[in-house]
Enzyme design. Sequence first.
Site, PDB file in Angstrom:
ATOM      1  N   LYS A  88      54.242  35.539  21.045  1.00 18.67           N
ATOM      2  CA  LYS A  88      55.217  35.306  19.961  1.00 18.67           C
ATOM      3  C   LYS A  88      55.401  33.801  19.762  1.00 18.67           C
ATOM      4  CE  LYS A  88      57.465  39.775  20.473  1.00 18.67           C
ATOM      5  NZ  LYS A  88      56.907  40.280  21.756  1.00 18.67           N
ATOM      6  N   ILE A  92      57.142  23.994  17.801  1.00 22.05           N
ATOM      7  CA  ILE A  92      56.564  22.977  16.898  1.00 22.05           C
ATOM      8  C   ILE A  92      55.045  23.033  17.018  1.00 22.05           C
ATOM      9  CG2 ILE A  92      58.585  21.450  16.986  1.00 22.05           C
ATOM     10  CD1 ILE A  92      56.844  19.688  18.952  1.00 22.05           C
ATOM     11  N   PRO A 209      54.425  48.650  16.821  1.00 26.46           N
ATOM     12  CA  PRO A 209      54.939  48.986  18.152  1.00 26.46           C
ATOM     13  C   PRO A 209      56.228  49.789  18.017  1.00 26.46           C
ATOM     14  CG  PRO A 209      55.641  46.772  17.580  1.00 26.46           C
ATOM     15  CD  PRO A 209      54.995  47.363  16.331  1.00 26.46           C
ATOM     16  N   GLY A 210      56.736  50.285  19.135  1.00 30.34           N
ATOM     17  CA  GLY A 210      58.021  51.000  19.086  1.00 30.34           C
ATOM     18  C   GLY A 210      57.816  52.501  19.134  1.00 30.34           C
ATOM     19  N   GLY A 212      57.282  56.104  21.010  1.00 31.46           N
ATOM     20  CA  GLY A 212      57.656  56.758  22.269  1.00 31.46           C
ATOM     21  C   GLY A 212      58.958  56.203  22.813  1.00 31.46           C
ATOM     22  N   ALA A 213      58.865  55.301  23.796  1.00 27.87           N
ATOM     23  CA  ALA A 213      60.064  54.795  24.488  1.00 27.87           C
ATOM     24  C   ALA A 213      61.130  54.251  23.528  1.00 27.87           C
ATOM     25  CB  ALA A 213      59.655  53.715  25.484  1.00 27.87           C
TER      26      ALA A 213
HETATM   27  O1  3DU Z   1      58.040  50.041  23.813  1.00 23.17           O
HETATM   28  P1  3DU Z   1      56.693  49.972  24.471  1.00 23.17           P
HETATM   29  O2  3DU Z   1      56.749  50.148  25.956  1.00 23.17           O
HETATM   30  O3  3DU Z   1      55.672  50.876  23.817  1.00 23.17           O
HETATM   31  O4  3DU Z   1      56.118  48.450  24.329  1.00 23.17           O
HETATM   32  C1  3DU Z   1      55.938  47.797  23.112  1.00 23.17           C
HETATM   33  C2  3DU Z   1      55.359  46.435  23.329  1.00 23.17           C
HETATM   34  O5  3DU Z   1      55.282  45.755  22.083  1.00 23.17           O
HETATM   35  C3  3DU Z   1      56.162  45.500  24.237  1.00 23.17           C
HETATM   36  O6  3DU Z   1      55.234  44.600  24.845  1.00 23.17           O
HETATM   37  C4  3DU Z   1      57.055  44.755  23.291  1.00 23.17           C
HETATM   38  O7  3DU Z   1      57.449  43.517  23.801  1.00 23.17           O
HETATM   39  C5  3DU Z   1      56.139  44.596  22.086  1.00 23.17           C
HETATM   40  N1  3DU Z   1      56.798  44.501  20.788  1.00 23.17           N
HETATM   41  C6  3DU Z   1      57.667  45.439  20.349  1.00 23.17           C
HETATM   42  O8  3DU Z   1      57.926  46.417  21.055  1.00 23.17           O
HETATM   43  C7  3DU Z   1      58.262  45.284  19.099  1.00 23.17           C
HETATM   44  C8  3DU Z   1      57.977  44.240  18.315  1.00 23.17           C
HETATM   45  O9  3DU Z   1      58.534  44.145  17.127  1.00 23.17           O
HETATM   46  C9  3DU Z   1      57.071  43.311  18.767  1.00 23.17           C
HETATM   47  C10 3DU Z   1      56.499  43.464  20.005  1.00 23.17           C
END
Ligand code: 3DU
Length: 255
Positions: A88, A92, A209-210, A212-213
């Site tokens: 992420k 600068i 991402p996002g 399941g958990a």
């Molecule tokens: O929730 P999970 O365990 O499936 O992990 C999701 C991964 O993606 C984790 O490394 C988190 O830091 C990253 N991530 C997000 O979950 C959401 C975002 O907007 C960006 C990155």
Amino acid sequence: MSFKAKIQEGAKDRNSPIVLALDLPFENPEKKDKILSRAQGILTAVHPYVCAVKINHHLVLPLGTFNGVQQLVEQIQGHELLAIMDAKVNDIGATNQVIADYYYEAGFDALIANPFVGWEEGLKPLFESSKRLDRGVILLCYMSHKGACEGYGQTIIDPQTGKRKLQYVSFAQKALKWGADGVVVGATYPQKISDIKKILGDKVPIYSPGIGAQGGTVETALKAGASYFIVGREITMSDDPGKAARWLCNSLKGL
Ligand code: 3DU
């Protein structure tokens, strides 16, 4: 070949649009060998069912970039998968450049960056060196957590036009303009995925991402327009990570 083209080809060949988020919970850092071997074990079980692996601070902090993480990157690429560093990048330009130099030296194929820092003296050096090295830059566009609305969901006044627009709309437009290899949009916000898909079309893929958990599902993210699905704990914390990844991969084939 660009990162965007490489992952598209990889996902097609392997018949999987899943990106494994190789995240593990906190562990006593003295147990480095245990952390590394657990990560290696998950990779060995899961690699046939994913097209890329995303590493985050969960592993960089305890293992170090040039010790354990570089070994993992080699293992990932040995399976002909791509390695994404979820740094992420958010500083600068001069600092962003050094971050990129180290991660690219460790072998990563792409970096995730935060567009909040802007272009000039922000992400421009990162994009330029990534293009030169054929590495990818993926931009955050709308994160998956509840507080995302406080940043990515704000209404802003565009400094160029003086007009009001949504922050994430502006980031999607910047992803096009800057030539990003992808954007991240949370699976927990399918409506945002479809808004952003309307702006990006097939030019810049959406990584979601996002799942399941965090409560999102591959079905809704796919229908809304996501191309790749970032999955961590649903796989890494399963009793059988290989089986969990295979199940997810097969469930996507049925959609
Ligand atoms: O929730 P999970 O365990 O499936 O992990 C999701 C991964 O993606 C984790 O490394 C988190 O830091 C990253 N991530 C997000 O979950 C959401 C975002 O907007 C960006 C990155």
